[in-house]
Design an enzyme around this catalytic site. Structure first.
Site, PDB file in Angstrom:
ATOM      1  N   ARG A 143       0.796  -1.231   0.000  1.00 18.26           N
ATOM      2  CA  ARG A 143       0.000   0.000   0.000  1.00 18.26           C
ATOM      3  C   ARG A 143       0.832   1.287   0.000  1.00 18.26           C
ATOM      4  O   ARG A 143       0.349   2.320  -0.416  1.00 18.26           O
ATOM      5  CB  ARG A 143      -0.936   0.014   1.200  1.00 18.26           C
ATOM      6  N   ASP A 172     -15.146  10.601   7.767  1.00 21.81           N
ATOM      7  CA  ASP A 172     -14.083   9.635   7.458  1.00 21.81           C
ATOM      8  C   ASP A 172     -12.740  10.275   7.768  1.00 21.81           C
ATOM      9  O   ASP A 172     -12.626  11.505   7.808  1.00 21.81           O
ATOM     10  CB  ASP A 172     -14.139   9.196   5.992  1.00 21.81           C
TER      11      ASP A 172
END
Lengths: 127, 283
Positions: free
Chosen positions: B32, B141
Site C-alpha cells: 500500500r 471519514d
C-alpha cells in the site's frame, strides 16, 4: 435446491455464469437463445433467469415479453445480464418485467448481491 | 525496511489513526505504501519511515495514514442494516420523534459515500410519509481523498452494481460517460466531515442513529472500548447503533447493549450509562 436458467448465446458467458451460480449452490441449466429458454421454462419454471439481450432467433427482450404474458411466467425473478448499459435500455427492460439488471462485465460479487437482493440466494449463502 | 522501522511505522499508524497493525501485516505496508513513495519521490520504505520520524511533512503523514486505511464499501452493504433502517428504525423514530420531526444520523466511517447515500435514498423514498421532517445525515471519514470522491458522487459500473437495486440506479443516478453520478438532491442530504475517530467528536452533537460498521475491527480492544463509550455518549437516550456483522460490544464495553431481536443493532445501556463526557479518549 434453487434453480437458475442462463440464457445467453455466448458459450463463454454461460460457462462463467454457471460457475458463479453453482458456487452459490444453484442448480443450473443453459439455453442459447430466447426460444430455447422458453422451452426450458415450459419444462420447469426456474427460480431465477439470467438473460442476455442480443441473441439470434429470439432476443432477451422478446423472451421476457413472452414469459411474462403467461400466469406461471410471473414467478421467476429475471435478471438481464447484458452489455447494453444505457438508461433507456434499462428502463425498457424494467417496464417489460425484469426484476434486476446487470451490466457486463460483471463478477461474482455483483451476481451474488443481485441474487441476495432478489431473495433467491440459497439459504446457505444468505447473509 | 528493518524490523525497527516497521515497528516505528506501526506505532505511528496507531497513534495517528488507531489502526492496530499486527506484525504479520508487513506485506500490506509494502503493497500500500509503494504508491505513496512514488508520489512523494521517496526511494524506499526505510526512507519514508525516516521522513515520518523527522516530522517534516504533514502531507506525507496524511497520505501514509490514508493509504493504510481500508475503504472497501458498496451500496446497501450487507443488506441487513438497511432492512433494519427501513423496517424497524425509521418506523420507530417516525413515532418517537413525531413532535420534533427531526432525525439525526451519523455514518462514522463513510468512506466513498455508499453507506450515507444508501440511507439518503431510503429516506427520499420514505419522504411522502415524512412531510415537514428535518433530517441530518452526517458522514465522516479519516481520509480526505475518499471524502472528496463521496462529495462528487461519481461511481463506476462495478460500484453501482454491488448492492444497488437497479430501480434506484435509474431513479437517482445520471450516466456521465462511463460513470454514474448520484443526483444532486441526494448529495445535498449528506453533510461530509473529516473526522479521526480517536479524537473528540462531541462537537457533532447528539444522534438518533449511528452507523459505525467495519472500522472498529482495525482498533485494539482499549481504543475500541473508548470509541464505543464515546459514541454511546453522543447517542440520544433511545438512540440506536449499528455495527458490522463481525463486530460486537460483548466483552468490550457495557455502555451499549445488543438488541436481542436484531443482529448488529445496539442501544444505550441505561443501567451503565455514564454521564456525558467531553474528554478526548485516551488509550
Amino acid at each position: 435446491m434453487n434453480y437458475c436458467l442462463i440464457i445467453d448465446d455466448s458459450r463463454v458467458i454461460r460457462k462463467v455464469s454457471r460457475e458463479v451460480a453453482e458456487g452459490l449452490s444453484f442448480r443450473v441449466a443453459e439455453a442459447e437463445n430466447g426460444e430455447v429458454g422458453l422451452q426450458a421454462c415450459q419444462a420447469e419454471m426456474p427460480d431465477v433467469i439470467l438473460l442476455d439481450w442480443n441473441m439470434p432467433v429470439m432476443d432477451g427482450y422478446s423472451f421476457l415479453k413472452h414469459l411474462r404474458a403467461t400466469p406461471e411466467g410471473q414467478a421467476p425473478k429475471v435478471v438481464f445480464c447484458t452489455t447494453e448499459n444505457d438508461i433507456d435500455r434499462i428502463t425498457r427492460a424494467l417496464d417489460a418485467g425484469a426484476d434486476e439488471y446487470i451490466m457486463k462485465p460483471f463478477d461474482r460479487d455483483i451476481l451474488a448481491a443481485k441474487f441476495q437482493e432478489l431473495g433467491v440466494l440459497p439459504a446457505s449463502h444468505s447473509a | 525496511m528493518t524490523e525497527a522501522e516497521f515497528d516505528a511505522l506501526r506505532a505511528f499508524l496507531k497513534t495517528r489513526s488507531g489502526l492496530a497493525l499486527s506484525p504479520d501485516k508487513r506485506y500490506l505496508v509494502e503493497s500500500r505504501l509503494s504508491s505513496v513513495c512514488t508520489r512523494f519521490k521517496i526511494d524506499s520504505l526505510s526512507h519514508l519511515v525516516r521522513e515520518i520520524r523527522a516530522g517534516r511533512s504533514v502531507a506525507l503523514e496524511k497520505a501514509t495514514v490514508e493509504a493504510m486505511t481500508t475503504n472497501e464499501t458498496f451500496f446497501f452493504r450487507d443488506k441487513g442494516p438497511f432492512d433494519l433502517f427501513q423496517d424497524v428504525l425509521l418506523p420507530k423514530y417516525l413515532k418517537e420523534r413525531a413532535s420534533t420531526r427531526r432525525l439525526r444520523i451519523w455514518c462514522a466511517a463513510a468512506s466513498t459515500g455508499q453507506e450515507p447515500y444508501s440511507l439518503a435514498m431510503l429516506l427520499k423514498e420514505a419522504a411522502p410519509r415524512m412531510p415537514g421532517w428535518h433530517i441530518d445525515i452526517v458522514a465522516s471519514d479519516i481520509s480526505t481523498e475518499v471524502l472528496e470522491k463521496a462529495k462528487a458522487g461519481f461511481y463506476n459500473q462495478f460500484e453501482v452494481q454491488r448492492g444497488l437495486p437497479i430501480r434506484l440506479l435509474v431513479k437517482y443516478f445520471t450516466q456521465v460517460g462511463d460513470q454514474w453520478q448520484i443526483a444532486p438532491e441526494i448529495r445535498a442530504m449528506v453533510d461530509y466531515r473529516y473526522l479521526n475517530l480517536i479524537e473528540d467528536f462531541n462537537r457533532l452533537g447528539q444522534f438518533d442513529i449511528v452507523y459505525c460498521r467495519n472500522v472498529l475491527i482495525y482498533f485494539d480492544p482499549n481504543l475500541k472500548a473508548d470509541v464505543l463509550r464515546r459514541i454511546a455518549n453522543i447517542m440520544a437516550p433511545d438512540g440506536s447503533l449499528l455495527l458490522g456483522a463481525s463486530e460486537t460490544v460483548l466483552g468490550v464495553t457495557d455502555a451499549l447493549t445488543l438488541d436481542p431481536a436484531h443482529r448488529g443493532l445496539y442501544s444505550k445501556n441505561a443501567a451503565s450509562a455514564a454521564p456525558k463526557m467531553f474528554a478526548v479518549g485516551g488509550r
